[in-house]
Each structure stands twice: as structure tokens, then as C-alpha cells.
Design a protein around this motif. Structure first.
Motif, PDB file in Angstrom:
ATOM      1  N   THR A   1       0.844  -1.198   0.000  1.00 35.81           N
ATOM      2  CA  THR A   1       0.000   0.000   0.000  1.00 35.81           C
ATOM      3  C   THR A   1       0.878   1.245   0.000  1.00 35.81           C
ATOM      4  O   THR A   1       1.900   1.289   0.678  1.00 35.81           O
TER       5      THR A   1
ATOM      6  N   ASP B   1      -0.283   4.121   1.006  1.00 31.96           N
ATOM      7  CA  ASP B   1      -0.681   4.705   2.286  1.00 31.96           C
ATOM      8  C   ASP B   1      -1.374   3.602   3.080  1.00 31.96           C
ATOM      9  O   ASP B   1      -1.962   2.694   2.491  1.00 31.96           O
ATOM     10  N   PRO B   2      -1.322   3.660   4.405  1.00 28.52           N
ATOM     11  CA  PRO B   2      -1.974   2.608   5.199  1.00 28.52           C
ATOM     12  C   PRO B   2      -3.474   2.521   4.869  1.00 28.52           C
ATOM     13  O   PRO B   2      -4.126   3.537   4.622  1.00 28.52           O
ATOM     14  N   LEU B   3      -3.986   1.305   4.888  1.00 30.60           N
ATOM     15  CA  LEU B   3      -5.420   1.116   4.679  1.00 30.60           C
ATOM     16  C   LEU B   3      -6.171   1.570   5.923  1.00 30.60           C
ATOM     17  O   LEU B   3      -5.626   1.523   7.032  1.00 30.60           O
TER      18      LEU B   3
ATOM     19  N   PRO C   1      -6.904  -2.485   9.504  1.00 30.33           N
ATOM     20  CA  PRO C   1      -5.986  -3.612   9.295  1.00 30.33           C
ATOM     21  C   PRO C   1      -6.673  -4.843   8.685  1.00 30.33           C
ATOM     22  O   PRO C   1      -6.062  -5.593   7.931  1.00 30.33           O
TER      23      PRO C   1
ATOM     24  N   TYR D   1      -6.543  -5.939   4.772  1.00 26.14           N
ATOM     25  CA  TYR D   1      -5.504  -6.765   4.154  1.00 26.14           C
ATOM     26  C   TYR D   1      -6.006  -8.203   3.979  1.00 26.14           C
ATOM     27  O   TYR D   1      -5.837  -8.791   2.908  1.00 26.14           O
TER      28      TYR D   1
END
Length: 186
Positions: free
Chosen positions: A27, A29-31, A34, A37
Motif C-alpha cells: 500500500t 498509504d496505510p489502509l 488492518p 488486508y
């Protein structure tokens, strides 16, 4: 594939030595959550299994509009952003290899417009891109209906029943999955 342990999960039976489907998720940017994923991994697994694949490697990159536009221009000579771009490398059942890039920004924009969750919209892009890698196409009307039916069936297998109301095209989801599997190759 990856040195990140989360990306190298054992196959369903837990057997590390048996051929399996390896899914790497990257990614930009962070999703937002969590758990996304695992949901992305599940979407890829369900879509590949739907088409008769059980092992190989699929890379998923969750990106933004600016980056997907650059990838689209560089690799496909299309100077615009899009929801998903897929690259198929190996399509020899039961083995599949490929990569896909999805735009979280596009998913956010479209989800708001159509009125369902961003996660579901993003998963639709992952399923769509994976089905492309698995040999499906949507350029012509006749095959587009088959692909939309496959999307619906895979999304429903993920527990997303409202795909029928929010998917890009309303389709007859009663098309038999066996008609969507790749032809046997000699």
C-alpha cells in the motif's frame, strides 16, 4: 515473493510444502482498517479459485489516483486515472501470476456516489482485476456480462450480497460458474 510473514500465508490445508497461491499486498498509504488486508487476500483467493487456479503469485498494490494515472500512462498509454489496472504474467491452470493496482481514492469517490462502503468498492476492484489476470475480459458486450456475473458471484462468496444493487452493471447472476471457467488447454 515477499519477506513479510503476513504475505506468505500457508495454504488452506496448512501445508507449507504444497503449491499455494502467494499474495503480496503493498500500500502506498496505510489502509483504513488492518482487516482490509485479509479481505483483499480473500478476494484474490476467491476470484482465482472461481476461475480454477490454486497456486501462483498475485501482487496487489493499493495506490492513489495520481500514481495509478502514471502507471496507466506509462504502461498502457492512457493519460487518465482509473479504478484498477491488471498485468497478467502466467495463465496456465492451475498456476497464475500477475499484478494489479487499485486506487483507494477512486474507491472512496465512487462508494460515496453509489452509497455503499469504500471497502466493498475496493474489493470489487480487486476481484475485477484478478478476474482479468485469470483470463476474463470486459471489452465486448457479450463477455462483459459474463465478467459482471463472475464479479457478482465472487463478491457474494465473500459475503457481499448487495453487489447486485451496487455493482457497475446489473447482471443475471444465474449464469452457471462452469460456463465461466477457462477452457481446458492441451
Amino acid at each position: 515473493m515477499s519477506n513479510i510473514l503476513d504475505n506468505n500465508q500457508p495454504n488452506e490445508s496448512g501445508d507449507q510444502s504444497a503449491p499455494k497461491l502467494s499474495i503480496e499486498i503493498v500500500t502506498d498509504d496505510p489502509l483504513p482498517e488492518p482487516a482490509w488486508y485479509d479481505r483483499i487476500r480473500s478476494a484474490v483467493t476467491h476470484a482465482t479459485a472461481f476461475r480454477g487456479y490454486s497456486c501462483g503469485e498475485i501482487g496487489v498494490r493499493v495506490s492513489n489516483d495520481a500514481e495509478i494515472r502514471q502507471i496507466n500512462a506509462r504502461h498502457l498509454a492512457h493519460d487518465y486515472e482509473t479504478d484498477v489496472i491488471s498485468f497478467a504474467y502466467t495463465d496456465e491452470p492451475p498456476r497464475i501470476e500477475g499484478e494489479l493496482v487499485v486506487s483507494l481514492e477512486t474507491a472512496q469517490r465512487v462508494a460515496e456516489r453509489v452509497g455503499w462502503s469504500v471497502e466493498n468498492e475496493l474489493l470489487l476492484y480487486v476481484v475485477h482485476g484478478t478476474l482479468h489476470i485469470a483470463g476474463m475480459d470486459d471489452l465486448e458486450d457479450d463477455v462483459r456480462q459474463e465478467m459482471r456475473a463472475a464479479e457478482c458471484q465472487v463478491m457474494q462468496s465473500l459475503g457481499i450480497e448487495d453487489i447486485i444493487h451496487y455493482g457497475p452493471d446489473r447482471v443475471d447472476v444465474n449464469i452457471q460458474p462452469s460456463t465461466l471457467l477457462p477452457e481446458t488447454r492441451s
